[in-house]
Design a protein around this motif. Sequence first.
Motif, PDB file in Angstrom:
ATOM      1  N   PRO A 280       0.830  -1.206   0.000  1.00 57.01           N
ATOM      2  CA  PRO A 280       0.000   0.000   0.000  1.00 57.01           C
ATOM      3  C   PRO A 280       0.864   1.256   0.000  1.00 57.01           C
ATOM      4  CG  PRO A 280       0.003  -1.015   2.177  1.00 57.01           C
ATOM      5  CD  PRO A 280       0.696  -1.971   1.259  1.00 57.01           C
ATOM      6  N   SER A 281       0.349   2.318  -0.585  1.00 58.50           N
ATOM      7  CA  SER A 281       1.068   3.585  -0.642  1.00 58.50           C
ATOM      8  C   SER A 281       0.130   4.712  -0.233  1.00 58.50           C
ATOM      9  CB  SER A 281       1.604   3.834  -2.055  1.00 58.50           C
ATOM     10  OG  SER A 281       0.531   4.041  -2.962  1.00 58.50           O
ATOM     11  N   LEU A 282       0.686   5.909  -0.111  1.00 52.57           N
ATOM     12  CA  LEU A 282      -0.120   7.064   0.281  1.00 52.57           C
ATOM     13  C   LEU A 282      -0.980   7.575  -0.862  1.00 52.57           C
ATOM     14  CD1 LEU A 282       2.533   8.997   2.411  1.00 52.57           C
ATOM     15  CD2 LEU A 282       0.563   7.694   3.246  1.00 52.57           C
ATOM     16  N   LYS A 283      -0.717   7.102  -2.074  1.00 53.91           N
ATOM     17  CA  LYS A 283      -1.521   7.473  -3.225  1.00 53.91           C
ATOM     18  C   LYS A 283      -2.401   6.301  -3.630  1.00 53.91           C
ATOM     19  CE  LYS A 283       1.909  10.704  -5.101  1.00 53.91           C
ATOM     20  NZ  LYS A 283       2.734  11.065  -6.281  1.00 53.91           N
ATOM     21  N   ASN A 284      -3.537   6.617  -4.231  1.00 52.41           N
ATOM     22  CA  ASN A 284      -4.444   5.568  -4.681  1.00 52.41           C
ATOM     23  C   ASN A 284      -3.761   4.657  -5.694  1.00 52.41           C
ATOM     24  OD1 ASN A 284      -6.895   6.086  -3.278  1.00 52.41           O
ATOM     25  ND2 ASN A 284      -7.187   7.906  -4.536  1.00 52.41           N
ATOM     26  N   ASP A 285      -3.865   3.357  -5.446  1.00 54.58           N
ATOM     27  CA  ASP A 285      -3.365   2.365  -6.393  1.00 54.58           C
ATOM     28  C   ASP A 285      -4.545   1.922  -7.247  1.00 54.58           C
ATOM     29  OD1 ASP A 285      -2.429   0.189  -7.775  1.00 54.58           O
ATOM     30  OD2 ASP A 285      -1.439  -0.751  -6.081  1.00 54.58           O
ATOM     31  N   CYS A 286      -4.540   2.326  -8.518  1.00 61.21           N
ATOM     32  CA  CYS A 286      -5.687   2.015  -9.370  1.00 61.21           C
ATOM     33  C   CYS A 286      -5.837   0.523  -9.622  1.00 61.21           C
ATOM     34  CB  CYS A 286      -5.585   2.770 -10.690  1.00 61.21           C
ATOM     35  SG  CYS A 286      -4.099   2.395 -11.653  1.00 61.21           S
ATOM     36  N   SER A 287      -4.792  -0.250  -9.292  1.00 57.96           N
ATOM     37  CA  SER A 287      -4.866  -1.700  -9.503  1.00 57.96           C
ATOM     38  C   SER A 287      -5.743  -2.385  -8.465  1.00 57.96           C
ATOM     39  CB  SER A 287      -3.453  -2.306  -9.465  1.00 57.96           C
ATOM     40  OG  SER A 287      -2.622  -1.741 -10.447  1.00 57.96           O
ATOM     41  N   PHE A 288      -5.805  -1.798  -7.244  1.00 61.72           N
ATOM     42  CA  PHE A 288      -6.564  -2.405  -6.150  1.00 61.72           C
ATOM     43  C   PHE A 288      -7.352  -1.325  -5.413  1.00 61.72           C
ATOM     44  CE2 PHE A 288      -2.847  -5.153  -6.743  1.00 61.72           C
ATOM     45  CZ  PHE A 288      -3.466  -6.393  -6.902  1.00 61.72           C
ATOM     46  N   HIS A 289      -8.624  -1.583  -5.202  1.00 58.85           N
ATOM     47  CA  HIS A 289      -9.458  -0.649  -4.458  1.00 58.85           C
ATOM     48  C   HIS A 289      -9.106  -0.689  -2.962  1.00 58.85           C
ATOM     49  CE1 HIS A 289     -12.050   0.058  -7.916  1.00 58.85           C
ATOM     50  NE2 HIS A 289     -12.121  -1.258  -8.110  1.00 58.85           N
ATOM     51  N   ASN A 290      -9.321   0.450  -2.283  1.00 55.90           N
ATOM     52  CA  ASN A 290      -9.176   0.523  -0.822  1.00 55.90           C
ATOM     53  C   ASN A 290      -7.792   0.075  -0.349  1.00 55.90           C
ATOM     54  OD1 ASN A 290     -12.357  -0.884  -1.056  1.00 55.90           O
ATOM     55  ND2 ASN A 290     -12.082   1.203  -0.319  1.00 55.90           N
ATOM     56  N   HIS A 291      -6.750   0.503  -1.064  1.00 56.92           N
ATOM     57  CA  HIS A 291      -5.414  -0.013  -0.746  1.00 56.92           C
ATOM     58  C   HIS A 291      -4.440   1.123  -0.405  1.00 56.92           C
ATOM     59  CE1 HIS A 291      -2.510  -3.140  -0.433  1.00 56.92           C
ATOM     60  NE2 HIS A 291      -1.852  -2.870  -1.540  1.00 56.92           N
ATOM     61  N   LEU A 292      -4.885   2.038   0.468  1.00 57.01           N
ATOM     62  CA  LEU A 292      -4.046   3.153   0.904  1.00 57.01           C
ATOM     63  C   LEU A 292      -3.258   2.794   2.158  1.00 57.01           C
ATOM     64  CD1 LEU A 292      -6.448   6.206   0.443  1.00 57.01           C
ATOM     65  CD2 LEU A 292      -4.347   5.757  -0.834  1.00 57.01           C
ATOM     66  N   LEU A 293      -2.067   3.338   2.273  1.00 56.54           N
ATOM     67  CA  LEU A 293      -1.236   3.142   3.457  1.00 56.54           C
ATOM     68  C   LEU A 293      -1.718   4.055   4.577  1.00 56.54           C
ATOM     69  CD1 LEU A 293       1.337   2.009   4.840  1.00 56.54           C
ATOM     70  CD2 LEU A 293       2.571   3.964   3.867  1.00 56.54           C
ATOM     71  N   GLN A 294      -1.862   3.505   5.767  1.00 53.68           N
ATOM     72  CA  GLN A 294      -2.213   4.274   6.960  1.00 53.68           C
ATOM     73  C   GLN A 294      -0.969   4.369   7.844  1.00 53.68           C
ATOM     74  OE1 GLN A 294      -5.176   5.756   7.333  1.00 53.68           O
ATOM     75  NE2 GLN A 294      -5.938   4.856   5.420  1.00 53.68           N
ATOM     76  N   LEU A 295      -0.599   5.568   8.187  1.00 54.36           N
ATOM     77  CA  LEU A 295       0.608   5.787   8.982  1.00 54.36           C
ATOM     78  C   LEU A 295       0.313   5.659  10.477  1.00 54.36           C
ATOM     79  CD1 LEU A 295       2.011   8.903   7.088  1.00 54.36           C
ATOM     80  CD2 LEU A 295       2.648   6.503   6.773  1.00 54.36           C
ATOM     81  N   GLY A 296       1.377   5.509  11.265  1.00 53.75           N
ATOM     82  CA  GLY A 296       1.246   5.563  12.720  1.00 53.75           C
ATOM     83  C   GLY A 296       1.272   4.227  13.438  1.00 53.75           C
ATOM     84  N   ALA A 297       1.483   3.130  12.725  1.00 53.23           N
ATOM     85  CA  ALA A 297       1.494   1.823  13.377  1.00 53.23           C
ATOM     86  C   ALA A 297       2.697   1.702  14.307  1.00 53.23           C
ATOM     87  CB  ALA A 297       1.540   0.710  12.334  1.00 53.23           C
ATOM     88  N   ARG A 298       2.474   1.152  15.480  1.00 57.74           N
ATOM     89  CA  ARG A 298       3.564   0.904  16.423  1.00 57.74           C
ATOM     90  C   ARG A 298       3.165  -0.220  17.369  1.00 57.74           C
ATOM     91  NH1 ARG A 298       2.826   3.469  21.471  1.00 57.74           N
ATOM     92  NH2 ARG A 298       0.962   4.786  21.585  1.00 57.74           N
ATOM     93  N   VAL A 299       4.181  -0.856  17.918  1.00 60.03           N
ATOM     94  CA  VAL A 299       3.959  -1.967  18.847  1.00 60.03           C
ATOM     95  C   VAL A 299       3.964  -1.436  20.272  1.00 60.03           C
ATOM     96  CG1 VAL A 299       4.941  -4.110  19.757  1.00 60.03           C
ATOM     97  CG2 VAL A 299       4.989  -3.660  17.293  1.00 60.03           C
ATOM     98  N   TYR A 300       2.985  -1.849  21.063  1.00 61.71           N
ATOM     99  CA  TYR A 300       2.986  -1.576  22.495  1.00 61.71           C
ATOM    100  C   TYR A 300       2.179  -2.659  23.183  1.00 61.71           C
ATOM    101  CZ  TYR A 300      -1.437   0.826  21.281  1.00 61.71           C
ATOM    102  OH  TYR A 300      -2.670   1.150  20.788  1.00 61.71           O
ATOM    103  N   THR A 301       2.140  -2.641  24.480  1.00 66.71           N
ATOM    104  CA  THR A 301       1.519  -3.719  25.249  1.00 66.71           C
ATOM    105  C   THR A 301       0.085  -3.967  24.782  1.00 66.71           C
ATOM    106  OG1 THR A 301       2.867  -3.137  27.165  1.00 66.71           O
ATOM    107  CG2 THR A 301       0.928  -4.524  27.548  1.00 66.71           C
ATOM    108  N   GLY A 302      -0.184  -5.196  24.426  1.00 62.87           N
ATOM    109  CA  GLY A 302      -1.513  -5.573  23.957  1.00 62.87           C
ATOM    110  C   GLY A 302      -1.737  -5.331  22.478  1.00 62.87           C
ATOM    111  N   HIS A 303      -0.743  -4.730  21.795  1.00 65.01           N
ATOM    112  CA  HIS A 303      -0.874  -4.445  20.366  1.00 65.01           C
ATOM    113  C   HIS A 303       0.430  -4.824  19.678  1.00 65.01           C
ATOM    114  CE1 HIS A 303      -4.034  -2.019  22.176  1.00 65.01           C
ATOM    115  NE2 HIS A 303      -4.636  -2.022  21.008  1.00 65.01           N
ATOM    116  N   THR A 304       0.534  -6.098  19.353  1.00 64.51           N
ATOM    117  CA  THR A 304       1.789  -6.605  18.793  1.00 64.51           C
ATOM    118  C   THR A 304       1.659  -7.016  17.333  1.00 64.51           C
ATOM    119  OG1 THR A 304       1.242  -8.789  19.684  1.00 64.51           O
ATOM    120  CG2 THR A 304       2.645  -7.372  21.035  1.00 64.51           C
ATOM    121  N   GLY A 305       0.464  -6.954  16.775  1.00 60.18           N
ATOM    122  CA  GLY A 305       0.287  -7.246  15.359  1.00 60.18           C
ATOM    123  C   GLY A 305       0.319  -8.726  15.017  1.00 60.18           C
ATOM    124  N   SER A 306       0.232  -9.004  13.722  1.00 58.51           N
ATOM    125  CA  SER A 306       0.144 -10.374  13.201  1.00 58.51           C
ATOM    126  C   SER A 306       1.392 -10.733  12.413  1.00 58.51           C
ATOM    127  CB  SER A 306      -1.085 -10.519  12.297  1.00 58.51           C
ATOM    128  OG  SER A 306      -2.272 -10.255  12.994  1.00 58.51           O
TER     129      SER A 306
END
Length: 404
Positions: A280-306
């Motif tokens: 995903p990128s900050l600009k719309n990818d015309c190849s895939f709908h709804n595929h924008l990059l969202q900034l701000g992800a970080r790991v902290y207690t209880g939020h370790t991701g997949s």
Amino acid sequence: MKSVELFAGAGGLAMGASLAGFKPLAVVEWNKWCCDTIRENQKRRFPIVSDWNLIEEDVRKFDWESLGEDVDLVTGGPPCQPFSMAGKHKAFNDDRDMFPATVSVIRALRPKAFIIENVKGLMRSSFANYYQYILLQLEFPEIVSRRDEDWLNHLRRLQIEKTSKKPRQLGLTYNVVATLVNAADYGVPQKRERIFIVGFRSDIDANWSFPKPTHSKSSLLHSKWISGEYWRRHNIPKSNRPIAPDQLISQLQKMPKEKRELHARPWRTVRDALQGLTRPSLKNDCSFHNHLLQLGARVYTGHTGSPLDEPAKTIKAGDHGVPGGENMVVFPDGSVRYFSVRESARLQTFPDGFIFHGSWTETMRQLGNAVPITLARYVCASVGEALAESEIRCIKNTLSRSIA
């Protein structure tokens, strides 16, 4: 066969029913954003939903008699917040508890079967009595609560009916089965535990049990650490593969064949689900709908991701913070980022051609509340098959009696 969908959300369970061969007479949802998503896909003539009779309304206010047709199946996922691990756990004291409304619809429509999906939290010990109350209401929908009768006293009357040896006087009863399911066992690339409550009207001669799992954790472990097929499939050279603990390898090698479940396919991982998608990128990818990059992800207690090479943790209804902060992918180098809406849709097994309407917050809420389409299709198909077989047996019995 004809169906009705309650609390449709973005349409995951209803799409599973449609793919299983049911024709929806009504798809009911009161949330504007969810309805906008379905309407947007109808405008684009997305095939599964294009002919749905979408009704934006509270299920408690809809005139069910207006359908004017017999209903084979009622499906729905009542709002899970009253019972969710992440919620306030108010259950029957929560205005969003829609189980009473669900029972009312079943009482009005008298479907041959119903499928109700909800969160695992419904089964927790603190809700034990209310969970039993829900099941008994679904079993005996015509035993309604009396004026000024609280739910505990209503529960006692239902229990008496359940245990009584007297002949049943009520015409409408259901044989109800509840099953706790991990979506990963059915090819969904996500460890999503949900309860399915399935009922067949008591006059329906249905032989049904929950579908057998199609995928397994042990097969995934074997394909990674014994055969190496998983890494080869993704073109991961040996030098870049993680090293499995010796103890795990030893356990897998010693595991009896009957416990390996290698007849099932491997659990699908995040890497499997995202294969073929661009980053995903900050600009719309015309190849895939709804595929924008969202900034701000970080790991902290209880939020370790997949982790990339495991099924995802449960996709949750939110964006940043609690609970949506867990909707992240963790790469082998330890870096993290949020799943895009399209990636989350893949983890919920929505087709790439199905687009979501609304803001990042609204679309992630729709996805977090959805039933994975792949799992929904398995369950609905099994119920449809049981209903069809019951109808065939009924016809055969009628013919046998007429010949005799």
